[in-house]
Enzyme design. Structure first.
Site: not given
Ligand SMILES: NC(=O)c1ccc[n+]([C@@H]2O[C@H](COP(=O)([O-])OP(=O)(O)OC[C@H]3O[C@@H](n4cnc5c(N)ncnc54)[C@H](OP(=O)(O)O)[C@@H]3O)[C@@H](O)[C@H]2O)c1
Length: 292
Positions: A124, A128, A149
């Site tokens: 991951y 990224k 997080w």
């Molecule tokens: N969550 C964390 O702890 C965290 C930490 C640091 C940075 N980030 C970053 O912050 C950002 C937002 O994260 P988040 O927590 O909001 O993530 P999330 O809740 O997992 O949301 C990601 C979205 O992308 C969609 N997605 C996945 N595969 C896809 C595809 N092939 N085509 C189109 N859409 C797709 C997902 O749909 P499905 O649900 O249907 O798969 C979901 O709606 C990301 O860039 C992540 O890397 C997150």
């Protein structure tokens, strides 16, 4: 200003659709209307919508599953991101993207700044980082907001998991050897809107001037154990909790496919000094999120 938002059903995307709505019409899409596994379809989707700003909250975020699906994770987190960056740069469309503390190896022992060298220790994090690098290579008016997080109370995630466990477990064990900066998705979305709102007349010019990588996360740092303790303390009412004991544990006791950085808190001084964005201390945001 017309905004094209990718990933409207994610933790962050859901908040972004609502927060960005004050800045102009938001065209918000998610899978299956856009599929980041199919990068070749993205230019047409962008051209059809003719946006003044693109915000990407789509990501492959299942850290453990990514270990067995590196090519899918790469397509979503890097290849497609590169295609969006290219179309944005050629069309003079500003582009906001999010990255992660997991691009660091976690051995620094102090909060990471934007000057620290990335060294991801799982698939991951590597994909990224590839996404970050391709955006930087392409250039243009881009912001890469690295966060940590992320949680939302709407679905899934650590905060909901701890609350669920507290409903039927008398004793909960949580690791105290992973430290990060818990970040409420709503405040991250508001921080994004705050940045964009500085120049809605010519967002390309403004984001060209400030283009780069910024850390933006809940202020301070906590271990997962400290975070869980605060969640249980702050849950308003606490009527449904049956947990009597929260015990610290070690990551080694819970083997998982992906290794995680042990200390990946983010230093967010750059975005405070240059863009005036400051997220409250992580426990203050958590209090607000839990309606306490
Ligand atoms: N969550 C964390 O702890 C965290 C930490 C640091 C940075 N980030 C970053 O912050 C950002 C937002 O994260 P988040 O927590 O909001 O993530 P999330 O809740 O997992 O949301 C990601 C979205 O992308 C969609 N997605 C996945 N595969 C896809 C595809 N092939 N085509 C189109 N859409 C797709 C997902 O749909 P499905 O649900 O249907 O798969 C979901 O709606 C990301 O860039 C992540 O890397 C997150």
């Amino acid at each position: 200003m017309k905004i094209l938002l990718f990933g409207k059903y994610g933790q962050l995307g859901w908040e972004l659709e609502r927060t960005l709505a004050c800045l102009g019409p938001v065209v918000a899409i998610d899978y299956p209307d856009v599929d980041f596994k199919e990068p070749e379809a993205l230019p047409r989707i962008i051209q059809n919508n003719d946006p003044d700003l693109i915000v990407n909250a789509v990501a492959y975020t299942d850290v453990d599953k990514a270990e067995s699906e590196p090519e899918i994770a790469r397509a979503i987190n890097a290849t497609s991101v590169g295609v969006v960056a290219e179309v944005a740069c050629k069309g003079k469309i500003p582009f906001i993207h999010y990255s992660t503390d997991f691009i660091f190896n976690g051995t620094k022992g102090a909060a990471y700044t934007e000057k620290d060298t990335p060294d991801p220790i799982n698939v991951y994090g590597r994909t990224k980082l590839e996404g970050e690098l391709v955006i930087q290579q392409v250039g243009g008016a881009y912001l890469i907001l690295r966060t940590s997080w992320v949680y939302s109370l709407r679905k899934g995630g650590f905060v909901n998991k701890v609350l669920e466990w507290s409903r039927d477990q008398k004793s909960i064990r949580i690791v105290d050897d992973q430290v990060g900066s818990p970040t409420w998705a709503r405040l991250l979305a508001q921080a994004t809107a705050q940045i964009v709102s500085k120049n809605t007349i010519d967002p390309f010019e403004y984001l060209s001037e400030v283009a780069g990588i910024y850390h933006v996360a809940g202020s301070g740092a906590a271990s997962r154990f400290e975070w869980a303790k605060m969640i249980l303390n702050l849950e308003s009412g606490r009527t449904g909790q049956m947990t009597q004991e929260l015990q610290p544990a070690k990551s080694a006791e819970f083997p998982s496919p992906a290794e995680r950085p042990s200390y990946s808190a983010l230093d967010c001084k750059k975005i405070a000094d240059s863009l005036g964005v400051v997220l409250p201390p992580w426990y203050e945001s958590l209090r607000l999120a839990l309606n306490n």
